[in-house]
Design a protein around this motif. Structure first.
Motif, short mmCIF file in Angstrom:
data_model
loop_
_atom_site.label_atom_id
_atom_site.label_comp_id
_atom_site.label_asym_id
_atom_site.label_seq_id
_atom_site.Cartn_x
_atom_site.Cartn_y
_atom_site.Cartn_z
N GLY A 5 42.71 51.11 78.65
CA GLY A 5 43.88 51.98 78.46
C GLY A 5 44.30 52.08 77.01
O GLY A 5 44.61 53.17 76.51
N ALA B 124 44.17 55.48 74.57
CA ALA B 124 45.36 55.93 73.84
C ALA B 124 45.11 55.93 72.33
O ALA B 124 45.57 56.82 71.61
CB ALA B 124 46.55 55.04 74.18
N ALA C 190 47.72 57.74 69.75
CA ALA C 190 49.05 57.36 70.24
C ALA C 190 49.62 56.23 69.39
O ALA C 190 48.91 55.54 68.67
CB ALA C 190 48.95 56.91 71.69
N ASN D 170 52.96 53.33 72.91
CA ASN D 170 52.29 54.13 73.94
C ASN D 170 50.94 53.53 74.33
O ASN D 170 50.52 53.67 75.48
CB ASN D 170 52.12 55.57 73.47
N MET D 171 50.26 52.90 73.38
CA MET D 171 49.00 52.24 73.71
C MET D 171 49.23 51.09 74.69
O MET D 171 48.48 50.91 75.65
CB MET D 171 48.31 51.72 72.44
N LEU E 80 51.81 50.75 76.79
CA LEU E 80 52.22 51.30 78.08
C LEU E 80 51.04 51.89 78.85
O LEU E 80 50.93 51.72 80.06
CB LEU E 80 53.31 52.35 77.88
N THR E 81 50.15 52.57 78.15
CA THR E 81 48.97 53.12 78.80
C THR E 81 48.08 52.00 79.33
O THR E 81 47.53 52.09 80.43
CB THR E 81 48.18 54.00 77.81
N GLY E 82 47.93 50.94 78.56
CA GLY E 82 47.15 49.79 79.01
C GLY E 82 47.73 49.15 80.26
O GLY E 82 46.99 48.77 81.17
N VAL F 253 49.58 50.63 82.56
CA VAL F 253 49.38 51.53 83.69
C VAL F 253 47.94 51.47 84.19
O VAL F 253 47.69 51.39 85.40
CB VAL F 253 49.78 52.98 83.31
N VAL F 254 46.97 51.50 83.28
CA VAL F 254 45.56 51.45 83.69
C VAL F 254 45.25 50.10 84.34
O VAL F 254 44.53 50.04 85.34
CB VAL F 254 44.64 51.73 82.48
#
Length: 63
Positions: free
Chosen positions: A27, A31, A36, A40-41, A43-45, A47-48
């Motif tokens: 993730g 990002a 990003a 955001n990196m 948060l994306t991590g 979520v993934v």
């Protein structure tokens, strides 16, 4: 050759930790490629990693 139960609680925790680390890395890398911010990196991590842990490991095995 295996002398342990494959679905013990410790084994499940270790698999979850491995998939969490893998998901966090994938993730964050995706990002990063899209440019990003650091927040955001992360948060994306998260979520993934949640998708991998609860999506792949949460399914019941059908035999």
């Amino acid at each position: 050759m295996k002398s342990y139960h494959q679905d013990c609680s410790l084994c499940r925790v270790m698999r979850s930790l491995a998939f969490t680390g893998l998901g966090m890395g994938v993730g964050a890398a995706i990002a990063y490629i899209f440019g990003a911010s650091r927040q955001n990196m992360i948060l994306t991590g998260i979520v993934v990693a949640a998708i991998l842990v609860f999506g792949l490991l949460g399914r019941e095995k059908r035999h």
